[in-house]
Design an enzyme around this catalytic site. Structure first.
Site, mmCIF file in Angstrom:
data_model
loop_
_atom_site.group_PDB
_atom_site.id
_atom_site.type_symbol
_atom_site.label_atom_id
_atom_site.label_comp_id
_atom_site.label_asym_id
_atom_site.label_seq_id
_atom_site.Cartn_x
_atom_site.Cartn_y
_atom_site.Cartn_z
ATOM 1 N N HIS A 32 0.846 -1.193 0.000
ATOM 2 C CA HIS A 32 0.000 0.000 0.000
ATOM 3 C C HIS A 32 0.886 1.249 0.000
ATOM 4 C CE1 HIS A 32 -3.820 2.083 1.151
ATOM 5 N NE2 HIS A 32 -3.027 2.874 1.854
ATOM 6 N N MET A 136 -11.900 4.803 5.375
ATOM 7 C CA MET A 136 -10.845 5.311 6.256
ATOM 8 C C MET A 136 -11.294 5.154 7.708
ATOM 9 S SD MET A 136 -8.309 6.201 4.407
ATOM 10 C CE MET A 136 -7.342 6.778 5.813
HETATM 11 C C1 DX5 Z 1 -3.226 7.393 6.469
HETATM 12 C C2 DX5 Z 1 -2.809 6.406 5.404
HETATM 13 C C3 DX5 Z 1 -2.589 5.050 5.925
HETATM 14 C C4 DX5 Z 1 -1.467 4.951 6.931
HETATM 15 C C5 DX5 Z 1 -1.893 3.942 7.914
HETATM 16 O O1 DX5 Z 1 -3.760 8.528 5.873
HETATM 17 O O2 DX5 Z 1 -3.785 6.326 4.392
HETATM 18 O O3 DX5 Z 1 -2.391 4.112 4.874
HETATM 19 O O4 DX5 Z 1 -0.245 4.529 6.404
HETATM 20 O O5 DX5 Z 1 -0.958 3.926 8.954
HETATM 21 P P1 DX5 Z 1 -1.361 3.261 10.340
HETATM 22 O O6 DX5 Z 1 -1.618 1.811 10.069
HETATM 23 O O7 DX5 Z 1 -0.159 3.506 11.190
HETATM 24 O O8 DX5 Z 1 -2.585 3.965 10.830
HETATM 25 ZN ZN ZN Z 2 -3.586 4.608 2.947
#
Ligand code: DX5
Ligand code: ZN
Length: 226
Positions: A32, A136
């Protein structure tokens, strides 16, 4: 449908991206990549040139999460570059149907993302236009934030909207996904899990992916092997 893990390189060492990708290559399903433009979100990461290079060096398919303004203009380029999936934000897209179709036409899977405060119902009629819905579970922009439990009921409704647990449309969660929270997401109906700090902040990122997968598979239900 089986559960899938997509480690986010946002918390990896950006100067060693190919090595960081290789660390999870045998245990993850996707890599990702969070593309942030400093406008749609208050953070700036990488753009197309870096993604193009990563596509050359990584063995996992690249899952591009575009947190940018004007995704209609930029998203097809990521698909043309060879990303396996390109996700645009509903809040930023002026012509989401055209853009999702352009992503698919360029050979990638098309994803539609919504922020925690965005309702899923207005997008129910677009179900045939995307291959994955990203919910999200933090406000986008940064890794390491706390998972927002308030999104869980929306995950349940989204699972119904995409056609239940046998649907070919994937339901991805991103933000604060850890060993503590991943089971709640899977029980609610998510089947693709992004994890940034829970993977790259771990002493052994590959083991972290394997552990997260086990917990998610158990919570997903009895049909899931492993
Ligand atoms: C946040 C990103 C995520 C982020 C997640 O805006 O879209 O992909 O990398 O990181 P964690 O798992 O640490 O919340
Ligand atoms: Zn992300």
């Amino acid at each position: 449908m089986t559960v899938q893990l997509a480690p986010s390189v946002l918390n990896a060492d950006f100067a060693r991206l190919a090595d960081e990708a290789a660390v999870v290559a045998d245990v993850a399903d996707w890599l990702h990549v969070d593309v942030m433009d400093g406008h749609f979100v208050p953070n700036l990461t990488v753009g197309l040139p870096v993604v193009e290079s990563l596509i050359k060096h990584a063995t996992l398919p690249i899952d591009c999460h575009l947190m940018i303004e004007e995704p209609d203009r930029w998203a097809p380029g990521y698909a043309e570059a060879g990303a396996g999936n390109v996700t645009i934000h509903a809040e930023a897209a002026s012509s989401p149907v055209r853009t999702l179709r352009a992503i698919r036409a360029a050979g990638a899977r098309a994803g539609l993302a919504i922020n925690p405060a965005t309702a899923v119902e207005p997008y129910a009629h677009l179900v045939g236009e995307f291959d994955m819905l990203l919910l999200m579970t933090v406000e986008p922009g940064f890794g390491g934030q706390h998972f927002l439990d308030l999104v869980l009921p929306k995950i349940r409704r989204a699972r119904e909207l995409v056609g239940g647990r046998d649907s070919s449309i994937w339901l991805q969660v991103d933000g604060g996904v850890t060993e503590e929270t991943i089971a709640r997401c899977a029980e609610a109906g998510a089947d693709v899990f992004v994890a940034g700090s829970a993977v790259y902040g771990a002493a052994d990122p590959a083991a972290a992916v394997t552990d997260l997968r086990k917990i998610a598979a158990r919570a997903w239900g009895p049909s899931e092997p492993g």
